[in-house]
Design an enzyme around this catalytic site. Structure first.
Site, PDB file in Angstrom:
ATOM      1  N   GLU A   1       4.340   0.289  -7.051  1.00 21.13           N
ATOM      2  CA  GLU A   1       2.589   0.418  -6.049  1.00 21.13           C
ATOM      3  C   GLU A   1       1.622  -0.427  -6.616  1.00 21.13           C
ATOM      4  O   GLU A   1       1.065  -0.236  -7.849  1.00 21.13           O
ATOM      5  CB  GLU A   1       2.559   2.211  -6.837  1.00 21.13           C
ATOM      6  CG  GLU A   1       1.434   2.689  -6.311  1.00 21.13           C
ATOM      7  CD  GLU A   1       1.384   3.204  -4.789  1.00 21.13           C
ATOM      8  OE1 GLU A   1       0.912   3.497  -4.365  1.00 21.13           O
ATOM      9  OE2 GLU A   1       2.358   4.182  -5.257  1.00 21.13           O
TER      10      GLU A   1
ATOM     11  N   SER B   1       0.474  -1.208  -0.198  1.00 22.51           N
ATOM     12  CA  SER B   1       0.162   0.146  -0.130  1.00 22.51           C
ATOM     13  C   SER B   1       0.835   0.905  -0.383  1.00 22.51           C
ATOM     14  O   SER B   1       0.979   2.284   0.727  1.00 22.51           O
ATOM     15  CB  SER B   1      -1.262  -0.076   1.049  1.00 22.51           C
ATOM     16  OG  SER B   1      -0.088  -0.367   2.261  1.00 22.51           O
ATOM     17  N   CYS B   2       1.713   1.279  -0.972  1.00 16.24           N
ATOM     18  CA  CYS B   2       2.625   2.480  -0.800  1.00 16.24           C
ATOM     19  C   CYS B   2       2.145   3.917  -1.930  1.00 16.24           C
ATOM     20  O   CYS B   2       1.252   3.687  -2.264  1.00 16.24           O
ATOM     21  CB  CYS B   2       3.448   1.651  -1.737  1.00 16.24           C
ATOM     22  SG  CYS B   2       4.139  -0.064  -1.929  1.00 16.24           S
ATOM     23  N   THR B   3       3.192   4.466  -2.139  1.00 11.12           N
ATOM     24  CA  THR B   3       3.192   6.197  -2.580  1.00 11.12           C
ATOM     25  C   THR B   3       4.274   6.374  -2.662  1.00 11.12           C
ATOM     26  O   THR B   3       5.920   5.658  -2.514  1.00 11.12           O
ATOM     27  CB  THR B   3       2.579   6.906  -1.016  1.00 11.12           C
ATOM     28  OG1 THR B   3       1.729   6.620  -0.787  1.00 11.12           O
ATOM     29  CG2 THR B   3       2.565   8.825  -1.614  1.00 11.12           C
TER      30      THR B   3
END
Length: 470
Positions: free
Chosen positions: A100, A8-10
Site C-alpha cells: 500500500e 494507489s491501493c486500498t
C-alpha cells in the site's frame, strides 16, 4: 533512480476473532496509474526462486537464503518494470501483501531521505515471503532489509498467519514501525500513513531500534503527549481529504455504522471494531465500493460536483483484488485460501483458490499484453468496461451473477474440503489442483455468461435504434 512506479491501493485487515469463521484476512486492491496492466496468478516453486536477486527499477542486488518455500504470486504479465509479485501465501500458510503506497513528510525526509538504490514494491514479496514462518517473522525480516538496503518509497505491508495479523509502515529511507492488529479488530487503510497511537513498550508493536530516539532527538512530535506516528511521520494534506480519507470512512461506516467521523476527517482511527463478524463477502464489498447509497457515488444521483469529489475504492485502475485467508480449524493443507479477481472490481467476483498447489489454472495464469477473452484478466476488464457504460441498466445482472457465482465457488470449496478431510483423501495435492481448475472453469464460464447477457441487454438499448422496422 529516475523511473518510479507508484500504486494507489486500498487495504483491509481482519483479526481472527473479528471474522465470521475464525480466519485471519488480509486483503488489498492492487491499483496502478494505468487503467490496464495485465496480471497473472502463479505459483513460485523453490527451484524458480532466485538466489541472487537484482531489481529492475533500482538495480539493488540482494543475496537470498538457499532454502525458499513455495508461494503463490500475482506478477505482472509484462515484465518491463520487474515481476511485482503483489501478494501470496507460502507453503507454511504465511500470507503477505505488498504494498500500500503511503505518505510521508519533509521533516523525516530531511533526516532519513529515500534511497534511490533501495528496495521497493517491485521487490518486497520476493525478498520476504519465501523465507518466513510467521507473520511476526515477516515483519522482522522486512525490517532488517529496510535497515540494510533502504527504500525509495513509503509503503505499508501486511502479514498474517493463523493467529496474527501485522501491519508494517516504512518511515523515511531506513526506518519502520509495525503493529499487531488486535484479534477482535479490523483496519481499512488507503494510501496514507495509517498507524496512529504507538506504544514503543507494548508486546504487540515492533519498530526500528532507534525510532523513538529519532523522534525525540529531532523534535518531530507535534503532539503534547504520546506518539501518534501518523502525525509524526505522515501527512494531513488537502489531497488526503479527497483521495484517501473518504475510502477509510466508507469502509468504517460499512462495518461500524455507528462510528463517528466524516469523509474528509484527518484523524479517522486506525484500529476499528465491527458491529458484526466480518465475511470475505464484506471485504470484497468494501474493496469494490464506490460510495453506494451516498451522494458521492459516481453512478448515483448526487450533483456532478459531489459525484466527482472523492476517489472511490473500486475504479478502473484496480488491476486485481486479493483476499488472503488463513483458516483455523481445518487441516494445514487447506488452511491457505488465495481469493482473487482481476480488473475493475464492480463487475467481478473473487474466486477461492487453494494455495497449497504447485501450479495454477491457465485462464488465471497466462495473461499477456494481447487481448484475449479466454483469459480471466481480459474477460474481467471487458465486463467492467461495458458495465461502466450504463451501470443502472446492468447492475441487476451483476447482482444475480455475484450471488450465484459466489454460491457455486463455495460449493466447490466445501466439496474439496470434505474430500481432504475424509479418510479416503490420500492425494491432497491432486484434489486441490482439481478443485482450483473447477473453480477457474466455473469463474470463466459465469463471467462469460454475464458478459453475454450484458451484450444482449445493452444491444436493445443502444442510442442508434429506431422504433419502426422495414
Amino acid at each position: 533512480m529516475t523511473d518510479r512506479i507508484h500504486g494507489s491501493c486500498t487495504t483491509v485487515l481482519v483479526g481472527k476473532n473479528a471474522s465470521i469463521d475464525g480466519s485471519t484476512l488480509i486483503a488489498r486492491n492492487d491499483d496502478g496509474h494505468e487503467a490496464l496492466d495485465p496480471q497473472r496468478f502463479t505459483v513460485v516453486n523453490p527451484e524458480q526462486q532466485p538466489q541472487h536477486y537484482t531489481s529492475v527499477l533500482s538495480q539493488v542486488s540482494v543475496d537470498l537464503p538457499d532454502n525458499p518455500m513455495r508461494y503463490t504470486s500475482m506478477p505482472n504479465a509484462v515484465l518491463t518494470d520487474g515481476v511485482w509479485p503483489a501478494a501470496g501465501i507460502n507453503a507454511e500458510n504465511i500470507a503477505m501483501t505488498a504494498t500500500e503506497t503511503i505518505t510521508t513528510n519533509p521533516r523525516i525526509q530531511a533526516i532519513d531521505p529515500f534511497v534511490d538504490g533501495g528496495i521497493g514494491e517491485e521487490d518486497i514479496v520476493t525478498l520476504v515471503l519465501p523465507y518466513i514462518h510467521s507473520a511476526r517473522e515477516g515483519v522482522e525480516r522486512l525490517g532488517q532489509l529496510l535497515e540494510t538496503y533502504g527504500t525509495y518509497e513509503p509503503n505499508g505491508i501486511a502479514f498474517s498467519d493463523g493467529e496474527e495479523v501485522w501491519w508494517l509502515e516504512t518511515i523515511g529511507g531506513h526506518h519502520w514501525a509495525a503493529v499487531r492488529i488486535p484479534d477482535d479488530a479490523y483496519v481499512v487503510a488507503a494510501n496514507r500513513m495509517s498507524i496512529d497511537n504507538f506504544d514503543f513498550s507494548a508486546i504487540d508493536t515492533l519498530a526500528s531500534a532507534d525510532l523513538k530516539a529519532l523522534i525525540d532527538d529531532n523534535h518531530l512530535n507535534p503532539d503534547f503527549s504520546g506518539y501518534n506516528l501518523r502525525h509524526i511521520f505522515g501527512s494531513a494534506s488537502v489531497k488526503d481529504t479527497v483521495y484517501n480519507n473518504p475510502r477509510v470512512w466508507y469502509g468504517q461506516q460499512y462495518l461500524t455504522p455507528d462510528a463517528s467521523g466524516q469523509p474528509q476527517d484527518q484523524d479517522l482511527p486506525f484500529i476499528m471494531h465491527a458491529d458484526r463478524k466480518i465475511s470475505v463477502e464484506d471485504v470484497k464489498f468494501i474493496l469494490s465500493a464506490h460510495y453506494e447509497n451516498t451522494k458521492y457515488d459516481p453512478y448515483g444521483n448526487g450533483s456532478e460536483s459531489d459525484r466527482k469529489l472523492f476517489r472511490s475504492i473500486g475504479l478502473n485502475r484496480n488491476h486485481n483484488v486479493h483476499i488472503l485467508q488463513i483458516r483455523n480449524g481445518v487441516p494445514d493443507a487447506i488452511a491457505g485460501v488465495h481469493w482473487l479477481a482481476f480488473g475493475a472490481n464492480t463487475f467481478n467476483t473473487v474466486v477461492p483458490f487453494y494455495a497449497n498447489v504447485s501450479d495454477t489454472p491457465a485462464a488465471f495464469r497466462d495473461a499477456t499484453a494481447t487481448f484475449d477473452l479466454t483469459n480471466m484478466y481480459w474477460l474481467s476488464c471487458t465486463t467492467a468496461l461495458l458495465g461502466d457504460t450504463n451501470y443502472d441498466l446492468y447492475v441487476d445482472l451483476r447482482n444475480t451473477y455475484e450471488l450465484e457465482a459466489m454460491s457455486a465457488y463455495r460449493r466447490i470449496q466445501r466439496q474439496a474440503d470434505a474430500q481432504v478431510q475424509s479418510d479416503q483423501a490420500t492425494a491432497t495435492g491432486d484434489i486441490l489442483t482439481q478443485a482450483n481448475q473447477a473453480l477457474a472453469d466455473e469463474a470463466l464460464q459465469r463471467q462469460t455468461k454475464l458478459l453475454g447477457e450484458m451484450v444482449t441487454l445493452g444491444s436493445a438499448n443502444m442510442t442508434l435504434r429506431y422504433n419502426l422496422n422495414d
